[in-house]
Design a protein around this motif. Structure first.
Motif: not given
Ligand code: F6R
Length: 249
Positions: A35, A67, A134, A164
């Motif tokens: 991720a 992604d 997220g 975000q």
């Molecule tokens: C990114 C992904 C997203 C993030 C999520 C949290 O590859 O798959 O689901 O893991 O948006 O993002 P942060 O860590 O920036 O809060």
């Protein structure tokens, strides 16, 4: 599902990195699902540190990222391929041929998604899938609603997610690409083990929803509860609104 609550973010990142490192050492040809995002940066830093100390070898590791933004190529500093290069790939001994990130500038995006699924299958599936969460409850970019049997596909990003993620785009949500390629919830659930990491008070509300709310396609992260080998690592702040089940003697 195991939920581990640590005292602070640093401990959460160490627990996560140690779990990933243990998996890499235990499996002859490990396949990792990776991720991006702020949460992962510290975890990758710790993995790089172990590699540099000579205690973690990535030479037989294959990876599949969750992604990528549609329209951003690997040279674009805001692409997830670029992020991975900067935070992990450039610093460890992974084979280039073992690295997979969906191609956001593929001429045929649907074919790219089908090919991505085929590549995961050809690698014998994912051993450990790393996940963040997220504000919309997405895992990967599975915005609400996402079917639990969804596969790698093109999605429209939620306005909340674009806000975000706007930090990398001059704090302007309009500059965040409106579409992305993402592994589906079904793709993620097929991984043999899941590891979700969340830290900070900003994640507290969605974590409570993910762990206690109804299991439903409007909060993709609730799907994790359907997996029999899922670990959630939180710090105290992210766990602060989580109504923990009381264990009676
Ligand atoms: C990114 C992904 C997203 C993030 C999520 C949290 O590859 O798959 O689901 O893991 O948006 O993002 P942060 O860590 O920036 O809060």
């Amino acid at each position: 599902m195991d939920v581990i609550v640590t005292d602070n973010p640093a401990q959460a990142f160490h627990r996560a990195a140690d779990m990933i490192a243990t998996e890499i050492r235990a499996i002859r040809k490990p396949v990792l699902g990776l991720a991006t995002g702020r949460t992962m940066e510290s975890i990758y830093r710790l993995l790089v540190r172990q590699h540099k100390a000579g205690t973690l070898d990535f030479s037989s590791t294959t990876s599949f990222n969750l992604d990528e933004y549609v329209g951003l190529g690997p040279e674009n500093p805001n692409s997830y391929r670029h992020y991975m290069q900067e935070h992990l790939f450039a610093h460890v001994n992974m084979r280039l041929s073992g690295i997979h990130v969906p191609d956001g500038i593929a001429p045929d995006l649907d074919a790219e998604c089908t090919g991505y699924e085929a590549a995961i299958r050809a690698s014998n599936g994912i051993d450990l899938q790393l996940l963040g969460i997220g504000e919309t409850g997405h895992i990967g970019f599975n915005e609400p609603p996402s079917a639990f049997d969804s596969r790698t596909r093109v999605v429209e990003l939620d306005a909340i997610t674009r806000r975000q993620n706007s930090g990398m785009f001059g704090n302007d949500p309009e500059r965040v690409p409106s579409r992305a390629l993402t592994m589906g919830v079904g793709t993620i659930l097929e991984a043999r083990r899941l590891l979700l990491v969340a830290v900070g008070a900003g994640k507290a509300s969605i974590i409570n929803e993910a762990l206690n709310g109804p299991i439903c396609e409007n909060v993709s992260a609730t799907a994790i509860r359907l997996h029999d080998k899922a670990t959630i690592i939180l710090d105290e702040a992210a766990a602060s609104l989580w109504k923990r089940p009381t264990i009676r003697p």
